[in-house]
Design a protein around this motif. Sequence first.
Motif, PDB file in Angstrom:
ATOM      1  N   PRO A 244      29.486  54.441  13.255  1.00  0.00           N
ATOM      2  CA  PRO A 244      28.727  53.186  13.293  1.00  0.00           C
ATOM      3  C   PRO A 244      27.686  53.146  12.182  1.00  0.00           C
ATOM      4  N   ASP A 245      27.442  51.953  11.665  1.00  0.00           N
ATOM      5  CA  ASP A 245      26.420  51.785  10.637  1.00  0.00           C
ATOM      6  C   ASP A 245      25.371  50.749  11.035  1.00  0.00           C
ATOM      7  N   HIS A 246      25.526  50.177  12.225  1.00  0.00           N
ATOM      8  CA  HIS A 246      24.564  49.250  12.792  1.00  0.00           C
ATOM      9  C   HIS A 246      24.209  49.744  14.194  1.00  0.00           C
ATOM     10  N   PHE A 247      22.933  49.546  14.561  1.00  0.00           N
ATOM     11  CA  PHE A 247      22.473  50.092  15.831  1.00  0.00           C
ATOM     12  C   PHE A 247      21.678  49.051  16.604  1.00  0.00           C
ATOM     13  N   LEU A 248      21.967  48.978  17.897  1.00  0.00           N
ATOM     14  CA  LEU A 248      21.197  48.169  18.828  1.00  0.00           C
ATOM     15  C   LEU A 248      20.433  49.145  19.701  1.00  0.00           C
ATOM     16  N   LEU A 249      19.113  49.030  19.696  1.00  0.00           N
ATOM     17  CA  LEU A 249      18.245  49.929  20.437  1.00  0.00           C
ATOM     18  C   LEU A 249      17.755  49.224  21.692  1.00  0.00           C
ATOM     19  N   ILE A 250      17.809  49.889  22.815  1.00  0.00           N
ATOM     20  CA  ILE A 250      17.336  49.326  24.077  1.00  0.00           C
ATOM     21  C   ILE A 250      16.246  50.239  24.628  1.00  0.00           C
ATOM     22  N   CYS A 251      15.074  49.663  24.898  1.00  0.00           N
ATOM     23  CA  CYS A 251      13.974  50.431  25.475  1.00  0.00           C
ATOM     24  C   CYS A 251      14.322  50.813  26.911  1.00  0.00           C
TER      25      CYS A 251
ATOM     26  N   HIS B 216      17.961  50.195  34.391  1.00  0.00           N
ATOM     27  CA  HIS B 216      17.980  48.817  33.889  1.00  0.00           C
ATOM     28  C   HIS B 216      18.505  48.785  32.449  1.00  0.00           C
ATOM     29  N   ALA B 217      18.027  49.716  31.628  1.00  0.00           N
ATOM     30  CA  ALA B 217      18.489  49.790  30.242  1.00  0.00           C
ATOM     31  C   ALA B 217      19.988  50.066  30.189  1.00  0.00           C
ATOM     32  N   GLN B 218      20.477  50.920  31.072  1.00  0.00           N
ATOM     33  CA  GLN B 218      21.913  51.218  31.111  1.00  0.00           C
ATOM     34  C   GLN B 218      22.708  49.980  31.504  1.00  0.00           C
ATOM     35  N   GLY B 219      22.189  49.182  32.431  1.00  0.00           N
ATOM     36  CA  GLY B 219      22.850  47.942  32.818  1.00  0.00           C
ATOM     37  C   GLY B 219      22.950  46.972  31.654  1.00  0.00           C
ATOM     38  N   LEU B 220      21.894  46.875  30.867  1.00  0.00           N
ATOM     39  CA  LEU B 220      21.905  46.025  29.678  1.00  0.00           C
ATOM     40  C   LEU B 220      22.906  46.562  28.658  1.00  0.00           C
ATOM     41  N   SER B 221      22.901  47.872  28.467  1.00  0.00           N
ATOM     42  CA  SER B 221      23.858  48.498  27.560  1.00  0.00           C
ATOM     43  C   SER B 221      25.291  48.205  27.987  1.00  0.00           C
ATOM     44  N   ASP B 222      25.561  48.348  29.274  1.00  0.00           N
ATOM     45  CA  ASP B 222      26.909  48.082  29.790  1.00  0.00           C
ATOM     46  C   ASP B 222      27.322  46.633  29.551  1.00  0.00           C
ATOM     47  N   ALA B 223      26.372  45.702  29.726  1.00  0.00           N
ATOM     48  CA  ALA B 223      26.670  44.280  29.540  1.00  0.00           C
ATOM     49  C   ALA B 223      26.954  43.944  28.081  1.00  0.00           C
ATOM     50  N   LEU B 224      26.357  44.682  27.161  1.00  0.00           N
ATOM     51  CA  LEU B 224      26.527  44.410  25.731  1.00  0.00           C
ATOM     52  C   LEU B 224      27.677  45.182  25.088  1.00  0.00           C
ATOM     53  N   PHE B 225      28.043  46.293  25.651  1.00  0.00           N
ATOM     54  CA  PHE B 225      28.960  47.245  25.018  1.00  0.00           C
ATOM     55  C   PHE B 225      30.226  46.600  24.444  1.00  0.00           C
ATOM     56  N   ASP B 226      30.958  45.854  25.239  1.00  0.00           N
ATOM     57  CA  ASP B 226      32.222  45.268  24.779  1.00  0.00           C
ATOM     58  C   ASP B 226      32.046  43.981  23.987  1.00  0.00           C
ATOM     59  N   ARG B 227      30.822  43.523  23.848  1.00  0.00           N
ATOM     60  CA  ARG B 227      30.572  42.265  23.160  1.00  0.00           C
ATOM     61  C   ARG B 227      30.139  42.449  21.717  1.00  0.00           C
TER      62      ARG B 227
ATOM     63  N   ASN C  88      32.588  45.644  15.983  1.00  0.00           N
ATOM     64  CA  ASN C  88      32.889  47.022  15.563  1.00  0.00           C
ATOM     65  C   ASN C  88      31.846  47.466  14.558  1.00  0.00           C
ATOM     66  N   GLY C  89      31.493  48.732  14.605  1.00  0.00           N
ATOM     67  CA  GLY C  89      30.486  49.273  13.702  1.00  0.00           C
ATOM     68  C   GLY C  89      29.110  49.367  14.326  1.00  0.00           C
ATOM     69  N   PHE C  90      28.951  48.841  15.550  1.00  0.00           N
ATOM     70  CA  PHE C  90      27.675  48.933  16.253  1.00  0.00           C
ATOM     71  C   PHE C  90      27.701  50.088  17.237  1.00  0.00           C
ATOM     72  N   SER C  91      26.559  50.725  17.385  1.00  0.00           N
ATOM     73  CA  SER C  91      26.351  51.729  18.408  1.00  0.00           C
ATOM     74  C   SER C  91      25.095  51.341  19.176  1.00  0.00           C
ATOM     75  N   ILE C  92      25.110  51.554  20.474  1.00  0.00           N
ATOM     76  CA  ILE C  92      23.936  51.276  21.306  1.00  0.00           C
ATOM     77  C   ILE C  92      23.204  52.585  21.559  1.00  0.00           C
TER      78      ILE C  92
ATOM     79  N   ASP D  83      11.316  40.321  25.984  1.00  0.00           N
ATOM     80  CA  ASP D  83      11.617  39.407  27.090  1.00  0.00           C
ATOM     81  C   ASP D  83      13.116  39.200  27.273  1.00  0.00           C
ATOM     82  N   ILE D  84      13.896  40.245  27.097  1.00  0.00           N
ATOM     83  CA  ILE D  84      15.347  40.148  27.307  1.00  0.00           C
ATOM     84  C   ILE D  84      15.571  40.264  28.812  1.00  0.00           C
ATOM     85  N   LEU D  85      15.980  39.152  29.417  1.00  0.00           N
ATOM     86  CA  LEU D  85      15.960  39.056  30.869  1.00  0.00           C
ATOM     87  C   LEU D  85      17.294  38.730  31.530  1.00  0.00           C
ATOM     88  N   ASP D  86      18.148  37.935  30.895  1.00  0.00           N
ATOM     89  CA  ASP D  86      19.283  37.385  31.634  1.00  0.00           C
ATOM     90  C   ASP D  86      20.548  37.298  30.773  1.00  0.00           C
ATOM     91  N   THR D  87      21.587  36.746  31.359  1.00  0.00           N
ATOM     92  CA  THR D  87      22.876  36.669  30.665  1.00  0.00           C
ATOM     93  C   THR D  87      22.806  35.774  29.432  1.00  0.00           C
TER      94      THR D  87
END
Length: 118
Positions: free
Chosen positions: A5-12, A20-31, A34-38, A67-71
Amino acid sequence: MPSAPDHFLLICKTCQGEAHAQGLSDALFDRLPNGFSIRMVDCMAGCARPVTVGFQAVDKAQYLFGDILDTQDIQALTEFAHQYQNSADGWTNATERPEKLFTKTLSRMPQIQKGLCP
């Protein structure tokens, strides 16, 4: 074989907790494109506006959203991930970002310029 991966999404994972962070990661993972890592990370100093999420890539501006809160936020982050990846320098104007992120942008830091750092 997929490239690294050469792009990264960081979740606090501090303010709302690791589950909670893992739930957000799971929701974003397949979306994400390619080239992104969480990466789940410790505090990014956005505690007053949890959950904070950052975007990083080499030779690109970096972003921090809060303020990342919902779908709807997850959809906006997904749209931004594609926009960010397709940008040569990562730089976007607030009006170009997904509308849902307009008031959630906490910071945009310019890329590190080669030759300016030892």
